[in-house]
Design a protein around this motif. Structure first.
Motif, PDB file in Angstrom:
ATOM      1  N   LEU A   4      -7.272   5.651  -1.619  1.00 35.24           N
ATOM      2  CA  LEU A   4      -7.872   6.569  -0.658  1.00 35.24           C
ATOM      3  C   LEU A   4      -8.488   7.734  -1.402  1.00 35.24           C
ATOM      4  CD1 LEU A   4      -8.267   7.453   2.339  1.00 35.24           C
ATOM      5  CD2 LEU A   4      -6.121   8.719   2.123  1.00 35.24           C
ATOM      6  N   TRP A  26      -0.373   4.401  -0.186  1.00 36.62           N
ATOM      7  CA  TRP A  26      -1.718   4.411  -0.749  1.00 36.62           C
ATOM      8  C   TRP A  26      -1.737   5.163  -2.081  1.00 36.62           C
ATOM      9  CZ3 TRP A  26      -6.650   3.343   1.973  1.00 36.62           C
ATOM     10  CH2 TRP A  26      -6.462   2.734   3.222  1.00 36.62           C
ATOM     11  N   ALA A  84     -11.001   3.461   1.271  1.00 38.23           N
ATOM     12  CA  ALA A  84     -11.309   4.325   2.411  1.00 38.23           C
ATOM     13  C   ALA A  84     -11.632   5.716   1.888  1.00 38.23           C
ATOM     14  CB  ALA A  84     -10.146   4.382   3.397  1.00 38.23           C
ATOM     15  N   VAL A  86     -11.960   9.838   3.238  1.00 37.94           N
ATOM     16  CA  VAL A  86     -11.780  10.864   4.261  1.00 37.94           C
ATOM     17  C   VAL A  86     -12.439  12.135   3.745  1.00 37.94           C
ATOM     18  CG1 VAL A  86     -10.143  12.239   5.602  1.00 37.94           C
ATOM     19  CG2 VAL A  86      -9.637   9.831   5.095  1.00 37.94           C
ATOM     20  N   PRO A 127     -14.040   2.296   5.182  1.00 37.73           N
ATOM     21  CA  PRO A 127     -14.236   3.195   6.328  1.00 37.73           C
ATOM     22  C   PRO A 127     -14.457   4.628   5.847  1.00 37.73           C
ATOM     23  CG  PRO A 127     -12.359   1.747   6.684  1.00 37.73           C
ATOM     24  CD  PRO A 127     -12.757   1.590   5.244  1.00 37.73           C
ATOM     25  N   GLU A 259      -5.017   7.480  10.356  1.00 37.13           N
ATOM     26  CA  GLU A 259      -4.312   6.227  10.076  1.00 37.13           C
ATOM     27  C   GLU A 259      -4.690   5.154  11.102  1.00 37.13           C
ATOM     28  OE1 GLU A 259       0.260   4.690   9.310  1.00 37.13           O
ATOM     29  OE2 GLU A 259      -0.093   6.274  10.789  1.00 37.13           O
ATOM     30  N   LEU A 262      -8.323   3.926  10.380  1.00 35.34           N
ATOM     31  CA  LEU A 262      -8.445   3.074   9.194  1.00 35.34           C
ATOM     32  C   LEU A 262      -7.865   1.688   9.429  1.00 35.34           C
ATOM     33  CD1 LEU A 262      -7.703   5.469   6.189  1.00 35.34           C
ATOM     34  CD2 LEU A 262      -9.877   4.958   7.323  1.00 35.34           C
ATOM     35  N   PRO A 265     -11.062   0.192  12.118  1.00 31.06           N
ATOM     36  CA  PRO A 265     -12.256   1.038  12.062  1.00 31.06           C
ATOM     37  C   PRO A 265     -13.381   0.547  12.960  1.00 31.06           C
ATOM     38  CG  PRO A 265     -12.118  -0.341  10.099  1.00 31.06           C
ATOM     39  CD  PRO A 265     -10.828  -0.541  10.854  1.00 31.06           C
TER      40      PRO A 265
END
Length: 354
Positions: A4, A26, A84, A86, A127, A259, A262, A265
């Protein structure tokens, strides 16, 4: 192990996301260059949060990169190939934006584009979650007929009893330069989903808060208010009789929604993510709540001028987000949020006195 990548990893939401997903197994990579200290001075410094992540997350990797550094962002995502992303990094103050318009736009809009294009080129299946803001609606919510109550404003139109929906228009209104730069980023995130098929969502946050917020006058409503109360500092109330209303959501509940997204998505989605009507309070009501917890009367000064583009009343209509992700809900009520912030600031003051 899934990887991540979190931008703004030392900030309120970024650090919460890092810790939350580390606990889910992760591998966490964070991007942060402590720009908040440049924006807001020593009171906004986030290096302590960076150290906390490095201490509490096994294998945490910190990347000292500015999101405006296009080659740096491209190279990082090329080498990392995250599962992923963020994106929480931002210039977060709509007041400050007017004094640093180039920095504001380059960080919020261009920085987001840098990340999106790097994702498209090197991690197209990842995502992409973007922390947007309710300021993308500008002052459109102020057009709704209001009812003035003893300690707050509220919507007089029953069509808005659940709050502001995602269908609220975002143009032909005053945003502040910050709001405009976030609109540009928000639309670009949607477009990379719609045009290129990336799994993207924009989370149009209400009042994002929690005990790890380095609240300052220009950003961090509840955190800064609590800090002022504990220090006996004068809090400035800007217009609307102090009855302006915000919905407050704990950073933990933000991480919980991410969460859910993900795990399932969607593409080019937008969600209003706040505390909803149940987690609302006005500034006057916040004064009373914090005073009840600290036994210290709030000291404040009223200024008969609201901030440009500021909302009179805003709370998020959560029906769409709950329909798409029914397993998600608010777990931190307003009283709990206040208690945690008071405890966090009290602990910091105690440690500083030793």
């Amino acid at each position: 192990m899934k990887k991540l990548l979190v931008t703004g990893s030392s900030g309120l939401i970024g650090s919460e996301v890092c810790l939350y997903f580390a606990n889910q197994g992760w591998a966490i990579h964070g991007i942060d260059n402590n720009q908040r200290a440049i924006f807001f001075g020593s009171q906004g410094d986030t290096r302590s949060q960076q150290k906390r992540l490095e201490t509490q997350i096994k294998g945490f990797v910190h990347h000292e990169i500015d999101v405006r550094d296009r080659p740096g962002i491209l190279d990082l995502i090329d080498s990392l190939r995250p599962d992923a992303i963020v994106h929480t990094a931002a210039q977060p103050s709509h007041d400050l934006a007017a004094t640093i318009p180039f920095d504001d736009f380059d960080i919020n809009a261009v920085g987001t584009l840098n990340l999106l294009e790097a994702t498209r080129q090197f991690a197209p299946k990842a995502p992409f979650v973007h922390m947007s803001t309710n300021k993308v609606y500008g002052d459109v919510p102020n057009e709704i007929p209001m009812t003035e109550l003893k300690t707050r404003w509220d919507y007089a139109d029953p069509a808005y009893k659940h709050g502001i929906p995602e269908s609220c228009r975002i143009d032909q209104s005053k945003h502040s330069l910050f709001g405009a730069s976030k609109v540009a980023a928000d639309i670009m995130v949607q477009e990379y989903g719609r045009y290129f098929g990336l799994k993207t969502c924009c989370l149009r946050g209400g009042c994002l808060t929690g005990p790890n917020h380095a609240g300052v006058e220009l950003h961090g409503f509840l955190s800064y208010l609590v800090k002022c109360n504990l220090e006996g500092r004068t809090y400035k109330v800007f217009g609307y009789k102090g009855k302006q209303v915000r919905d407050n959501i704990h950073s933990y509940d933000v991480a919980r929604f991410i969460e859910e997204f993900l795990a399932a998505p969607r593409s080019c989605e937008v969600y209003n993510l706040g505390g909803g009507q149940e987690n609302t309070c006005s500034i006057l009501e916040a004064f009373d709540i914090v005073a009840s917890l600290t036994n210290k009367k709030m000291v404040y000064e009223y200024i008969e001028k609201n901030r440009e583009g500021d909302h009179i009343c805003y709370y998020s209509d959560l029906r769409k987000i709950k329909k798409h992700y029914p397993n998600w809900s608010i777990t931190k009520p307003l009283e709990s949020i206040f208690s945690e912030i008071v405890a966090a600031w009290s602990n910091k003051f105690t440690l500083n006195q030793k």
